[in-house]
Design a protein around this motif. Structure first.
Motif, mmCIF file in Angstrom:
data_model
loop_
_atom_site.group_PDB
_atom_site.id
_atom_site.type_symbol
_atom_site.label_atom_id
_atom_site.label_comp_id
_atom_site.label_asym_id
_atom_site.label_seq_id
_atom_site.Cartn_x
_atom_site.Cartn_y
_atom_site.Cartn_z
ATOM 1 N N VAL A 124 18.569 7.077 -0.928
ATOM 2 C CA VAL A 124 18.595 8.440 -1.470
ATOM 3 C C VAL A 124 17.253 9.127 -1.239
ATOM 4 N N ALA A 125 16.164 8.399 -1.472
ATOM 5 C CA ALA A 125 14.831 8.983 -1.295
ATOM 6 C C ALA A 125 14.557 9.326 0.169
ATOM 7 N N ILE A 147 11.816 5.865 9.780
ATOM 8 C CA ILE A 147 12.549 5.456 8.575
ATOM 9 C C ILE A 147 11.878 4.256 7.926
ATOM 10 N N LEU A 148 11.463 3.282 8.717
ATOM 11 C CA LEU A 148 10.788 2.101 8.167
ATOM 12 C C LEU A 148 9.488 2.494 7.471
ATOM 13 N N ASP A 149 8.754 3.425 8.049
ATOM 14 C CA ASP A 149 7.519 3.903 7.414
ATOM 15 C C ASP A 149 7.826 4.590 6.086
ATOM 16 N N ASN A 177 8.651 1.983 3.487
ATOM 17 C CA ASN A 177 7.417 1.299 3.076
ATOM 18 C C ASN A 177 6.626 2.160 2.113
ATOM 19 N N GLY A 178 6.542 3.448 2.386
ATOM 20 C CA GLY A 178 5.816 4.343 1.497
ATOM 21 C C GLY A 178 6.489 4.482 0.145
ATOM 22 N N ILE A 179 7.797 4.552 0.136
ATOM 23 C CA ILE A 179 8.536 4.656 -1.132
ATOM 24 C C ILE A 179 8.342 3.401 -1.960
ATOM 25 N N ASN A 180 8.417 2.247 -1.328
ATOM 26 C CA ASN A 180 8.285 0.974 -2.065
ATOM 27 C C ASN A 180 6.867 0.736 -2.547
#
Length: 245
Positions: free
Chosen positions: A148-149, A235-237, A240-243
């Motif tokens: 969602v984010a 998308i992977l970046d 990673n930033g969200i987590n």
């Protein structure tokens, strides 16, 4: 039959069995789902033991043993991926038949029986076209927070859908662009879809970018990203930033 031909035939045969059961029996709801799981699993296991007796087998619906861990060829199957959708009469469910070789999703077939369609790793068309406005498939009931984010940041359209196989094949079929999942899966949920998606030239990995590895002693494989290769790094970046927040 080649391994790929066998995978496709078994997925199609199981799908036909499941449709016949749903259309002709008086079973509904959980009883229908349980019966479908059991009947399709019994058929698939028997066929694999007949045609590939030396290979290992891992199925969602069979009691786990450690015998497969010594094998470099292991069939990983999900007789009904999306039991809820199947039992509700929906079309967004699938049958997964995959062969993992040395821990990699080497061969796969994903049947979408209600759509009269089987996608397979050995018979492919051109890679799906990326939409200008990205589309992301998510769970009907519990969209992953990371998905969602990321969708919000990318201004991607969210498309609720049922089973993992149906979601992954939506990307393969060009009906979506991203399948980002972090809510928990097992090897049988994504091995066949990953084999097919890779054959169509799509990116497949864990959501931290690590490769997807199969035939492990712990079959829990909780997260997955399937998308166009050109979008994968971004998308992977973002994940990673969200987590890291």
């Amino acid at each position: 039959m080649t391994d790929a031909e066998l995978a496709a035939k078994l997925a199609e045969d199981a799908g036909a069995l499941l449709l016949e059961l749903r259309n002709s029996s008086d079973l509904t709801g959980k009883n229908l789902g349980d019966a479908g799981d059991h009947k399709a699993n019994t058929m698939l296991i028997a066929a694999l033991r007949e045609h590939r007796p030396d290979d290992g087998i891992l199925s969602e619906e069979s009691q786990e043993t450690n015998a497969r861990l010594s094998k470099n060829r292991v069939w990983i199957i999900d007789p009904v991926d999306g039991t809820r959708e199947y039992s509700e009469g929906r079309s967004d469910w699938a049958v997964h038949v995959a062969l993992a070789i040395d821990g990699k999703a080497a061969i796969g077939a994903v049947a979408l029986p209600s759509l009269n369609m089987t996608l397979r790793s050995d018979v492919t068309t051109a890679s799906p076209t990326r939409s200008d406005k990205l589309r992301m498939v998510v769970s009907r009931s519990r969209p992953a927070k990371e998905a969602v984010a990321v969708a919000e940041i990318l201004d991607a359209e969210l498309i609720p859908m049922g089973s993992a196989g149906a979601k992954a094949m939506a990307v393969v079929r060009g009906e979506a662009d991203i399948y980002l999942h972090s809510g928990g899966q097992y090897e049988w949920d994504n091995c066949a879809p990953v084999a097919v998606a890779q054959a169509y030239g799509l990116h497949c990995s864990r959501i931290d970018g690590e490769p997807l590895t199969y035939n492990q002693s712990d079959t829990y494989l909780p997260d997955l990203l399937i998308c166009h290769k050109e979008d994968a790094s971004h998308i992977l970046d973002l994940v990673n930033g969200i987590n890291d927040q």
